[in-house]
Each structure stands twice: as structure tokens, then as C-alpha cells.
Design an enzyme around this catalytic site. Structure first.
Site, PDB file in Angstrom:
ATOM      1  N   GLU B  54       0.809  -1.217   0.000  1.00  0.00           N
ATOM      2  CA  GLU B  54       0.000   0.000   0.000  1.00  0.00           C
ATOM      3  C   GLU B  54       0.843   1.267   0.000  1.00  0.00           C
ATOM      4  OE1 GLU B  54      -0.530  -2.637   1.857  1.00  0.00           O
ATOM      5  OE2 GLU B  54      -2.649  -3.226   1.724  1.00  0.00           O
ATOM      6  N   PHE B 116     -11.666  -7.214  13.960  1.00  0.00           N
ATOM      7  CA  PHE B 116     -10.585  -7.693  13.105  1.00  0.00           C
ATOM      8  C   PHE B 116     -10.227  -6.629  12.061  1.00  0.00           C
ATOM      9  CE2 PHE B 116      -9.267  -9.997   9.187  1.00  0.00           C
ATOM     10  CZ  PHE B 116      -8.009 -10.378   9.652  1.00  0.00           C
ATOM     11  N   GLN B 117      -8.962  -6.343  11.955  1.00  0.00           N
ATOM     12  CA  GLN B 117      -8.427  -5.342  11.014  1.00  0.00           C
ATOM     13  C   GLN B 117      -9.030  -3.950  11.219  1.00  0.00           C
ATOM     14  OE1 GLN B 117      -8.392  -7.064   7.001  1.00  0.00           O
ATOM     15  NE2 GLN B 117      -6.326  -7.777   7.474  1.00  0.00           N
ATOM     16  N   LYS B 166     -17.576  -0.921   5.933  1.00  0.00           N
ATOM     17  CA  LYS B 166     -18.017  -1.888   4.930  1.00  0.00           C
ATOM     18  C   LYS B 166     -19.532  -1.864   4.728  1.00  0.00           C
ATOM     19  CE  LYS B 166     -17.328  -6.625   3.449  1.00  0.00           C
ATOM     20  NZ  LYS B 166     -16.667  -7.916   3.741  1.00  0.00           N
ATOM     21  N   MET B 481      24.337   9.228   1.897  1.00  0.00           N
ATOM     22  CA  MET B 481      24.107  10.491   2.599  1.00  0.00           C
ATOM     23  C   MET B 481      24.393  10.351   4.092  1.00  0.00           C
ATOM     24  SD  MET B 481      23.530  13.564   2.151  1.00  0.00           S
ATOM     25  CE  MET B 481      22.588  14.137   0.742  1.00  0.00           C
TER      26      MET B 481
HETATM   27  C1  LIG Z   1      12.395   5.713   5.089  1.00  0.00           C
HETATM   28  C2  LIG Z   1      13.661   6.418   5.413  1.00  0.00           C
HETATM   29  N1  LIG Z   1      14.505   5.893   6.335  1.00  0.00           N
HETATM   30  C3  LIG Z   1      15.663   6.521   6.636  1.00  0.00           C
HETATM   31  C4  LIG Z   1      16.011   7.695   6.020  1.00  0.00           C
HETATM   32  C5  LIG Z   1      17.322   8.403   6.365  1.00  0.00           C
HETATM   33  N2  LIG Z   1      18.213   8.423   5.200  1.00  0.00           N
HETATM   34  C6  LIG Z   1      18.333   9.512   4.412  1.00  0.00           C
HETATM   35  S1  LIG Z   1      19.363   9.272   3.134  1.00  0.00           S
HETATM   36  C7  LIG Z   1      19.709   7.704   3.622  1.00  0.00           C
HETATM   37  C8  LIG Z   1      20.651   6.848   2.845  1.00  0.00           C
HETATM   38  C9  LIG Z   1      20.171   6.591   1.462  1.00  0.00           C
HETATM   39  O1  LIG Z   1      21.046   5.674   0.867  1.00  0.00           O
HETATM   40  P1  LIG Z   1      20.916   5.293  -0.668  1.00  0.00           P
HETATM   41  O2  LIG Z   1      19.503   5.069  -1.025  1.00  0.00           O
HETATM   42  O3  LIG Z   1      21.843   4.196  -0.961  1.00  0.00           O
HETATM   43  O4  LIG Z   1      21.335   6.630  -1.390  1.00  0.00           O
HETATM   44  P2  LIG Z   1      22.759   7.370  -1.445  1.00  0.00           P
HETATM   45  O5  LIG Z   1      22.738   8.412  -0.357  1.00  0.00           O
HETATM   46  O6  LIG Z   1      23.830   6.374  -1.252  1.00  0.00           O
HETATM   47  O7  LIG Z   1      22.765   8.006  -2.782  1.00  0.00           O
HETATM   48  C10 LIG Z   1      19.016   7.395   4.792  1.00  0.00           C
HETATM   49  C11 LIG Z   1      19.108   6.118   5.508  1.00  0.00           C
HETATM   50  C12 LIG Z   1      15.097   8.206   5.074  1.00  0.00           C
HETATM   51  N3  LIG Z   1      15.311   9.349   4.446  1.00  0.00           N
HETATM   52  N4  LIG Z   1      13.946   7.536   4.789  1.00  0.00           N
END
Ligand SMILES: Cc1ncc(C[n+]2csc(CCOP(=O)(O)OP(=O)(O)O)c2C)c(N)n1
Lengths: 163, 574
Positions: B54, B116-117, B166, B481
């Protein structure tokens, strides 16, 4: 600074939680909140007492206005207004001399609404400050129970907040 | 519009969507919405796209909405269906994207019984929707649907959730879909105040160091033409936020690039030194302003926004103009011509000289000789090969910033990313939604290996509905990042930011019925992109093994002002 906001909102189940949720989600202060339907059953009138800098009050007002259930938001501080709060207080009548209590109650224009089972219950309507000073006049160990409603406010004179 | 026809709630639901003009519905079935799914089975007008999670449905609908300006529509079941949708709803909320999300609910008499749900969908979604409705009576169903679309699309757009028990979908009632809707408590302002507009023009004419700063509001209100016209008439420099890219042609000489934490040197310096700032459909987000104390210290500020609460929220404003950006800009444009002679041409020429000096810093420079694949190189090549005309979605991380920096968006609604919430997992399902809307256009998802796997299940949906998006995976084997912040601010303690045990992405793509390419050498980048893009009828996952050490520059560290950027280490500012 303390502000009293007066709101007209849709009298709908979710409205109260949207408004209280907004205050908690955005870390706005909320001192008291009262709400009841108006003469038009589809509308509720809400009074919120809050504190904050001018900038924060402006944000609060704007964010409240943004809620779909909110019809009007008025900052009563921008007008002449009057505020009132209801106090119900239950005292231990075995500890208080009748004349002593009578003089405090009449000084504050309170009303004894119950006198039974060694308790006396007094009703007092005034500003929060006056209610505070009334309570201060009483000895701590006289008091069984304090119930306050929070503030309701209304603008004075020709100023009317209506949909 | 039909009147006085008795229909079942589920059919009313479907008819209402059709009468609202909905053609695509992203959804996932379950007990509480089975009557609705049965009604969907019997009709042809609405194309239902069965996602695999979803969250994917909400992101896909979100991508669809961003790429078209139409509302994205989602249908999920009660309980886990709606909780799974919440991340996508919050994502849309933060970026003001119009979604209408329908969730099934347990039967009215069971609500509150821990059935439920059952979850309190209204309560759970409240902080991340523009508004939500619980439909308790089939008589209210059609009018509530009408209201939901109206609220989602008007004013500052946003997601609206409609929770439908529902039994409401089983009950019978007369059907008529309302033509218009009146809500006494909801009347967004659209027209800007003429007096304020006059004052704004006067202030703009008085500027010696003007700057135009625009955000997602320009895209949302389709005001790119008005903005471009005004800015070119004025001859003033302009910058876009991450959400505003494409609102002004990026290849135009007045464009200084993106601003903010990873914005260009020239955009951020011009912001810092400007004396009049015209902010349009932007919300002074902390990723843009840096330290508020140091933000635009010399500027008088004009702010145009449809949401009064966005004005003066973070930064005090001299001339607020509440109104729809498109309407306000066209009003400005009407009176602009006669005022232009008042511009201090000499001062503006000096200001441009200063800006050209800043531009010489060439702040987006990267090592073009490297044998390792530089992520910037991949995106630049992609830009060139697609003539800047692709729809580009992204996930969240370094790759997102490089995409924003190196893909030059000349048109609105081409750049689709989760700016506000920063939701990893957004990119692939969003690309899917864009491809549904624009089947004949090139749709690219730029992702990182950590983000991509967060909604990788949607590869199945892409196969089922023939949605050949192109995935550009900038695979640095790190949560890049996070690694970058750990390198800068945590003494290179790379705590849990290494992506160990990655899948073989080629095989992964193939196992879902798609094409996978692995690219390891810089010299192969162009060829691989050409090969991948040429397979127009296949989803191609292009796995670029990139330089792990690459960082995003420029960068404004937390607590710093816009003029205190870090550039690449070898030419750090004094
Ligand atoms: C759902 C979610 N969890 C954690 C984060 C924190 N976060 C921001 S950037 C990042 C790393 C992203 O890594 P990747 O997708 O490999 O991209 P890169 O920075 O290596 O280009 C994280 C964990 C986020 N933005 N969203």
C-alpha cells in the site's frame, strides 16, 4: 503573552481532536479549552487560552484557520472582552466555622449549592485570577475537591462573533 | 450526472469516481473493501492498478499527481492496509500533493470494538492529511467524495482520507453526484490583494540586489509561464528550491541553480547578499534557510503564497501576499511593463557582475578523469541523452541531490521527489505512477541501493501493467548520505551505514521479468545508458557501481548561514 482565542467550529465529532491535536503537534501552549454547541446546533463555540509571542499567536491563529472544520478565529485580546470561569469547590464543613466561611463566600459573591454529609459545595463564577485568590483564602485542609471549567470569553458591546 | 437512481454504496463509490473524472486508481484489496472491488470488476471506465504494497499505491498516486496536476487516487483496506499507506500520505502532505485516499473500515456497529483489522484511520492519519472524513451513512457517500476531491485540489493542495465502513458500501441509496460544493468553513483565498501587489512591484523596482526564490508552489499552481515572463522582464537572478525545480527553465542564463543545503554557491551567496527577496510558493524550509539568524540579513522580503500560515512562519516578511501564485503573478505581470523603467539598471548590472564572480567558483565541478564511475557523470550523461526532457523521479540521499544538481529541468512537473518528508522508497512507485500518466514519455527513477529496495516489490506491478520505467541505480554500497554526515561530523565512524549483502541487481531485475545491466567503468556509462534507454518497451535496471567516496558539494552544515558553504575539500572556503 496570554491570549484568549474564540472560535466558531463545525459541531462535528472530529473537530475537537483536530484542534487539540494541532496544539500538541506544533508544540503550542494550551492553558485551557472549553467547547459547547451554540444556539445553532451545527456550530460549536470554543474558547482557547494560550500563551506565546506575537509571532507564535499569529501562527496559532493561521494554523487554526487552516483547519477545515474551523469557521472563524478571533483573538479576543484585540477587542474589549470579558472572561469568566466557573469554580465548583467542595469543603470539609467540620473544619470551618460558619461565620468565617460565610464572610469569604459573600466577599466573593459565591453561592452555596450543597450543604450535606459534613461537606459544603460552593459555586463561584469570575475570572481565573479571582478564583485563584478565593482558593488562596481557604486553608488547604478544608478542601476536598476543586473543579474548574476553564475560561469562556465574549467581546463587549457591539462586537459579535457569528457565522 | 444521474439523479434518483437507487444504487449500492460500492456502486455509488465507483460512479462517483467516474463522475469526478477519475481514470486511474492505485489500490490493494482486503475484507473491508471487497464490495468496492466487486463493483470495480463490473466496470470499464476506471483502470485499477494493483500495487504490491500500500505504500507503493500512495507513492504511485503521488507521482501521478505530481506529473499531471490531477489528484492521485488510492484505495486500501482497513487496518494494515491503511497503516501501510500512511508513509505515502505523509509524503504527499509534506509536499502539498493532492491525493484522495479511500480506506475501508469495519462495519459501523463494530467501530471501536477492536474488531478484526480495525484501526482508527481517522486518528492515525489526522496529523498528516489536509482533512479526513468518516462516512457513516451511505446517503453522505457521494457528497463526501465530492468534498474530498475539492479539499484535496483547492487552496494549498494536500492528501485527504475518506474512511468508509463496509456496511456503507452495502447499503442502498439514491445516487446523484453533486455538481458543486459549498463548505462554509473552507474557502481558500485565491486572488492577491491589489494594494499589496502594488507595494510589491514598487519594492521590486527599488532593488539594487534583487533575488527571486521560488518553490513547489509555482509547480503546483502551474505558474511557470507567468514566473518565467515576470523574471525575464525584470532581468533579475532566480533560484529554485528542491521542490521548485522546473518552475523556471534551468538552462536560462538568469537561473542560478538550486539553493539551500546542497544548493549552488552562486544561489546561496546571492540569497545572502540580496537586498530585496521575492519568495514565491516557497516555505523557507530549514534545508533552504540554514541558520535563521543568518538568513538574508540585508533583504526586505516579499512573500507570495496561497497558505497564509506559510507566510512569516519562519522568517518575518515585509510584504505578504496571500493568493494563488498563478493568479498573483499574472496580476503582477499586468502592471509590470509600465514600471520597468524605474529599475536601477546600473545597480542591477553591478549585481550581475558580482554573481558572475561567484559563478566562476564552478561549485559543481567534479573529477571527470576518474576511472571509477562518478555519480554526477551518470546524471549529466542521462541529461544529455534525454535532452532534459525525461520525467525524473528520485529516492532520498546523495543520488537525489546529484539528480537535482545535474539534471537541468526546463519544464515543470518533470522532477518528482520527496522533498519535505524525504521518504526512501518513493522513487520506484512514483515513477510507476508517472508512467501510468505518461506512457509515451521516458520516465527515469534515480535511486540508491538502500532506497531502491525499500519498495522493490513494485517491480511486479511494473511488469503486470507494462510500465517500462528506467531505473538508474547509483550503487555506492553505502547509505551514502548517512556516510557523508558520518564522515564530516562523526569522525568517520560509519555506524550501520554500509549496505552489506546486497542482491545481484541484474538477476533481481531478471527474476521480476525485467532487464538488468551492470556498469563498472566510467567509459561504459554512456553506452549503458544508451542501451537501457533504447529498450523503450522494457523496464531496465541500470546498476552503476559508483565511487564510494564521493560526497555532495556544496554543503551548508547544520547551524551555518547560507554564505558559509563547504566546497570540495581541495578548495574549501577560507
Ligand atoms: C524511510 C527512510 N529511512 C531513513 C532515512 C534516512 N536516510 C536519508 S538518506 C539515507 C541513505 C540513502 O542511501 P541510498 O539510497 O543508498 O542513497 P545514497 O545516499 O547512497 O545516494 C538514509 C538512511 C530516510 N530518508 N527515509
Amino acid at each position: 503573552m496570554r491570549h484568549i482565542l474564540s472560535l466558531l467550529v463545525e459541531n462535528e465529532a472530529g473537530a475537537l481532536s483536530r484542534i487539540s491535536g494541532l496544539f500538541s503537534a506544533r508544540a503550542f501552549n494550551i492553558e485551557s479549552l472549553t467547547v459547547a454547541p451554540t444556539e445553532d446546533e451545527s456550530l460549536s463555540r470554543m474558547t482557547i487560552v494560550t500563551t506565546g509571542s506575537d509571532q507564535i499567536i499569529e501562527q496559532i491563529t493561521k494554523q487554526l484557520n487552516k483547519l477545515v472544520d474551523v469557521i472563524k478565529v478571533i483573538d479576543l485580546n484585540e477587542r474589549n472582552y470579558i472572561e469568566r470561569e466557573l469554580l465548583l469547590i467542595k469543603l470539609d464543613s467540620t473544619k470551618i466555622g460558619t461565620p468565617q466561611l460565610e464572610s469569604i463566600v459573600s466577599e466573593f459573591k459565591g453561592v452555596v449549592i450543597d450543604d450535606s454529609d459534613n461537606t459544603i459545595t460552593i459555586e463561584l463564577i469570575n475570572t481565573g485570577e479571582v478564583l485563584d485568590s478565593f482558593i488562596d483564602k481557604l486553608e488547604k485542609d478544608w478542601i476536598f475537591e476543586v473543579v474548574r471549567t476553564g475560561v469562556s470569553g465574549i467581546a463587549l458591546g457591539a462586537s459579535v462573533i457569528k457565522y | 450526472m444521474e439523479t434518483n437512481e437507487k444504487l449500492r454504496g460500492a456502486d455509488i463509490f465507483v460512479r462517483s469516481l467516474i463522475d469526478e473524472g477519475v481514470t486511474h486508481l492505485f489500490g490493494y484489496p482486503g475484507g473491508a473493501v471487497l464490495h468496492i472491488y466487486d463493483a470495480l470488476y463490473k466496470q470499464q471506465e476506471i483502470n485499477h492498478i494493483l500495487v504490491r504494497h500500500e505504500q507503493g499505491a500512495t507513492h504511485a498516486a503521488d507521482g501521478y499527481a505530481r506529473a499531471t496536476g490531477k489528484p492521485g487516487v488510492v484505495l486500501v483496506t482497513s487496518g494494515p492496509g491503511v497503516t501501510n499507506a500512511i508513509t505515502g500520505i505523509a509524503t504527499a502532505y509534506m509536499d502539498s500533493i493532492p491525493l484522495v485516499v479511500f480506506s475501508g473500515q469495519v462495519i459501523t456497529s463494530m467501530i471501536g470494538n477492536d474488531a478484526f483489522q480495525e484501526v482508527d484511520a481517522i486518528g492515525i492519519s489526522r496529523p498528516c492529511v489536509k482533512h479526513n472524513f468518516l462516512v457513516k451513512d451511505v446517503k453522505d457517500l457521494a457528497s463526501t467524495i465530492k468534498k474530498a476531491f475539492y479539499v484535496a485540489m483547492s487552496g494549498r493542495p494536500g492528501p485527504v482520507l475518506v474512511d468508509i465502513p463496509k456496511d456503507v458500501t452495502a447499503d442502498m441509496c439514491d445516487y446523484s453526484y453533486p455538481k458543486d460544493i459549498e463548505m462554509r468553513s473552507y474557502r481558500p483565498v485565491t486572488k492577491g490583494h491589489p494594494g499589496q501587489i502594488k507595494r510589491a512591484i514598487k519594492m521590486l523596482m527599488s532593488a539594487k540586489k534583487p533575488m527571486v526564490y521560488t518553490g513547489g508552489g509555482v509547480i503546483l499552481s502551474d505558474a511557470h509561464e507567468e514566473l518565467t515572463f515576470m523574471t525575464q522582464k525584470l532581468g533579475y537572478p532566480i533560484t529554485n528550491t528542491l521542490m521548485g525545480l522546473g518552475g523556471y527553465p534551468a538552462t536560462d542564463k538568469q537561473f542560478l541553480g538550486m539553493l539551500g543545503m546542497h544548493g549552488t554557491y552562486e544561489a546561496n551567496m546571492a540569497m545572502h547578499h540580496c537586498d530585496v527577496l521575492l519568495a514565491i510558493g516557497a516555505r523557507f524550509d530549514d534545508r533552504v534557510t540554514g541558520d535563521l539568524e543568518k538568513f538574508c540579513p540585508y533583504a526586505r522580503i516579499i512573500h507570495i503564497d496561497v497558505d497564509p500560515a506559510s507566510i512569516a512562519k519562519n522568517v518575518p516578511v515585509d510584504i505578504p501576499i496571500v493568493g494563488d501564485v498563478k493568479s498573483v503573478l499574472s496580476d503582477i505581470n499586468k502592471s509590470l511593463e509600465s514600471q520597468l523603467h524605474k529599475i536601477d539598471k546600473e545597480a542591477i548590472a553591478l549585481w550581475w557582475n558580482q554573481i558572475h564572480e561567484w559563478q566562476k567558483m564552478d561549485c559543481l565541478r567534479f573529477d571527470r578523469q576518474s576511472e571509477k564511475i562518478k555519480p554526477q557523470h551518470v546524471i549529466e550523461t542521462l541529461y544529455n541523452l534525454t535532452n532534459g526532457d525525461a520525467y525524473v523521479t528520485s529516492d532520498v540521499g546523495q543520488h537525489q541531490m546529484w539528480a537535482a544538481q545535474f539534471y537541468k529541468f526546463n519544464k515543470p512537473r518533470r522532477w518528482i521527489n520527496s522533498g519535505g518528508l524525504g521518504t526512501m522508497g518513493f522513487g520506484l512507485p512514483a515513477a510507476m505512477g508517472v508512467k501510468v500518466a505518461h506512457p509515451d514519455d521516458t520516465v527515469v527513477c534515480i535511486s540508491g541501493e538502500a532506497s531502491l529496495v525499500m519498495c522493490i516489490q513494485e517491480l511486479s506491478t511494473c511488469l503486470q501493467y507494462g510500465l517500462p520505467v528506467k531505473i538508474i541505480l547509483l550503487n555506492n554500497r553505502y547509505m551514502g548520505m548517512v556516510r557523508q554526515w558520518q564522515e564530516f561530523f562523526y569522525d568517520k565512524r560509519y555506524s550501520h551505514s554500509y549496505m552489506d549483502a546486497l542482491p545481484d541487481f541484474t538477476k533481481l531485475a531478471e527474476s521480476f521479468g525485467h532487464v538488468g545491466l551492470r556498469v563498472e567503468k566510467s567509459s561504459d556509462v554512456k553506452g549503458a545508458l544508451e542501451e537501457g534507454l533504447a529498450m523503450t518497451d522494457r523496464l531496465v535496471l541500470m546498476n552503476f557501481i559508483t565511487d564510494q567516496t564521493e560526497n555532495v558539494y556544496p554543503m551548508i552544515a547544520a547551524g551555518k548561514g547560507q554564505h558559509e558553504m563547504h566546497l570540495t575539500p581541495e578548495r574549501e572556503l577560507a
